[in-house]
Design a protein around this motif. Structure first.
Motif, mmCIF file in Angstrom:
data_model
loop_
_atom_site.group_PDB
_atom_site.id
_atom_site.type_symbol
_atom_site.label_atom_id
_atom_site.label_comp_id
_atom_site.label_asym_id
_atom_site.label_seq_id
_atom_site.Cartn_x
_atom_site.Cartn_y
_atom_site.Cartn_z
ATOM 1 N N GLY A 107 0.808 -1.210 0.000
ATOM 2 C CA GLY A 107 0.000 0.000 0.000
ATOM 3 C C GLY A 107 0.840 1.258 0.000
ATOM 4 O O GLY A 107 0.373 2.319 0.439
ATOM 5 N N HIS A 108 2.055 1.170 -0.519
ATOM 6 C CA HIS A 108 2.968 2.304 -0.568
ATOM 7 C C HIS A 108 3.206 2.750 -2.008
ATOM 8 O O HIS A 108 3.119 1.950 -2.943
ATOM 9 N N VAL A 109 3.514 4.032 -2.159
ATOM 10 C CA VAL A 109 4.095 4.537 -3.398
ATOM 11 C C VAL A 109 5.598 4.648 -3.163
ATOM 12 O O VAL A 109 6.038 5.293 -2.201
ATOM 13 N N LYS A 110 6.375 4.037 -4.036
ATOM 14 C CA LYS A 110 7.816 3.937 -3.860
ATOM 15 C C LYS A 110 8.544 4.586 -5.026
ATOM 16 O O LYS A 110 8.011 4.722 -6.129
ATOM 17 N N ALA A 111 9.780 4.961 -4.789
ATOM 18 C CA ALA A 111 10.636 5.502 -5.844
ATOM 19 C C ALA A 111 11.395 4.348 -6.490
ATOM 20 O O ALA A 111 12.061 3.563 -5.801
ATOM 21 N N LEU A 112 11.295 4.241 -7.809
ATOM 22 C CA LEU A 112 11.945 3.166 -8.546
ATOM 23 C C LEU A 112 13.036 3.735 -9.437
ATOM 24 O O LEU A 112 12.759 4.514 -10.363
ATOM 25 N N ASP A 113 14.266 3.344 -9.168
ATOM 26 C CA ASP A 113 15.404 3.690 -10.022
ATOM 27 C C ASP A 113 15.384 2.736 -11.217
ATOM 28 O O ASP A 113 15.410 1.512 -11.043
ATOM 29 N N LEU A 114 15.338 3.271 -12.427
ATOM 30 C CA LEU A 114 15.255 2.422 -13.612
ATOM 31 C C LEU A 114 16.493 1.561 -13.800
ATOM 32 O O LEU A 114 16.460 0.568 -14.544
ATOM 33 N N ARG A 115 17.573 1.899 -13.134
ATOM 34 C CA ARG A 115 18.750 1.030 -13.164
ATOM 35 C C ARG A 115 18.406 -0.360 -12.647
ATOM 36 O O ARG A 115 18.932 -1.368 -13.143
ATOM 37 N N LEU A 116 17.490 -0.439 -11.688
ATOM 38 C CA LEU A 116 17.090 -1.741 -11.154
ATOM 39 C C LEU A 116 16.329 -2.557 -12.190
ATOM 40 O O LEU A 116 16.397 -3.783 -12.196
ATOM 41 N N VAL A 117 15.570 -1.879 -13.062
ATOM 42 C CA VAL A 117 14.890 -2.584 -14.146
ATOM 43 C C VAL A 117 15.924 -3.161 -15.103
ATOM 44 O O VAL A 117 15.860 -4.333 -15.486
ATOM 45 N N ARG A 118 16.898 -2.336 -15.468
ATOM 46 C CA ARG A 118 17.918 -2.770 -16.426
ATOM 47 C C ARG A 118 18.795 -3.886 -15.865
ATOM 48 O O ARG A 118 19.271 -4.748 -16.608
ATOM 49 N N GLU A 119 19.017 -3.861 -14.554
ATOM 50 C CA GLU A 119 19.857 -4.877 -13.919
ATOM 51 C C GLU A 119 19.051 -6.069 -13.413
ATOM 52 O O GLU A 119 19.607 -6.994 -12.842
ATOM 53 N N ARG A 120 17.746 -6.029 -13.618
ATOM 54 C CA ARG A 120 16.845 -7.125 -13.233
ATOM 55 C C ARG A 120 16.947 -7.410 -11.734
ATOM 56 O O ARG A 120 17.035 -8.549 -11.301
ATOM 57 N N ARG A 121 16.865 -6.304 -10.961
ATOM 58 C CA ARG A 121 16.936 -6.386 -9.497
ATOM 59 C C ARG A 121 15.809 -5.575 -8.871
ATOM 60 O O ARG A 121 16.017 -4.790 -7.958
ATOM 61 N N LEU A 122 14.591 -5.816 -9.337
ATOM 62 C CA LEU A 122 13.448 -5.037 -8.881
ATOM 63 C C LEU A 122 12.927 -5.441 -7.502
ATOM 64 O O LEU A 122 12.150 -4.695 -6.902
ATOM 65 N N ALA A 123 13.324 -6.609 -7.016
ATOM 66 C CA ALA A 123 12.699 -7.160 -5.808
ATOM 67 C C ALA A 123 12.832 -6.242 -4.607
ATOM 68 O O ALA A 123 11.929 -6.180 -3.762
#
Length: 254
Positions: free
Chosen positions: A223-239
């Motif tokens: 139930g949170h809004v979080k800040a997502l660094d797109l580097r995590l998408v590119r590095e496949r470390r979204l968890a």
């Protein structure tokens, strides 16, 4: 290792059936029109826990992440959705003090009637039934169930399409992120499907772009809004932010 939908995307590319590729995809997102003002969204503009009427805006059970995202997207596009959840079917006097365009960070200020949490949970279950009409509810909502439900039940949000993502291919991932960023810049939320390599598992929704380039993403488990660094998408470390490492699909406005 490619995800399930990454393999689908690769096959589409090999047989020449990608619907939109390269720069043209990003350009299409830039042409998306923002919706009209005067909305009454459920989710606030900042980061952190999202609450309304004393209830946290999280998914009601382990299968309704998609339903929570659909409700948040519908409420963003159509104030009637929020009015119904607030217990103001016709926008009665309780809403008059704030107006339809007022921020909704405080349930009391927005005129939320008692019982918001129960209404919100019941609405999630209703949307879950409607979006899984041809699919076992215990398995959650399919991507096609998401876009079909939006088309039938949330016309104010505009139509969306499923854009599978091959997150190990920069040539495929970067245009997809560009198209999503263009939609966000135009004021249009972008649902996302994340999961494990062999199993798409969880729906979240990007809401906007922060000044530093990170995305504001609603994560319904917490139930949170979080800040997502797109580097995590590119590095496949979204968890660390979204619970699962891999991006399977984006839902882009048409």
């Amino acid at each position: 290792m490619r995800t399930v939908f990454g393999v689908v995307r690769q096959i589409q590319s090999l047989v020449g059936r990608l619907p939109i590729v390269g720069g043209s995809e990003a350009a299409s997102g830039a042409q998306v029109r923002p919706l009209a003002a005067g909305r009454r969204p459920l989710l606030g503009d900042g980061l952190g826990e999202q609450r309304r009427g004393g209830a946290r805006l999280d998914q009601v059970d382990g299968t309704t992440c998609g339903s929570a995202v659909l409700i948040a997207l519908t409420a963003w596009a159509d104030p009637a959705e929020t009015l119904r959840l607030d217990g103001e079917q016709r926008g009665g006097s309780a809403a008059g003090s704030g107006g339809a365009g007022t921020a909704v960070t405080s349930g009391a200020r927005a005129g939320v009637a008692a019982g918001f949490g129960a209404r919100y949970n019941a609405r999630q279950r209703e949307v879950h039934r409607e979006s899984t009409r041809f699919w076992p509810q215990a398995l959650g909502t399919t991507p096609w169930g998401m876009v079909r439900w939006l088309r039938r039940n949330a016309p104010a949000a505009g139509p969306y399409r499923v854009r599978f993502v091959d997150d190990v291919s920069a040539a495929d991932l970067e245009p997809a992120l560009d198209a999503a960023r263009a939609a966000l810049t135009a004021g249009r939320p972008v649902p996302m499907l994340v999961g494990q390599p062999l199993a798409p598992r969880h729906y979240v929704m990007a809401l906007g772009v922060l000044d530093d380039g990170q995305w504001r993403v609603y994560e319904p488990t917490s139930g949170h809004v979080k800040a997502l660094d797109l580097r995590l998408v590119r590095e496949r470390r979204l968890a660390r932010v979204l619970g699962f490492d891999r991006l399977h699909a984006l839902f882009l406005p048409i």
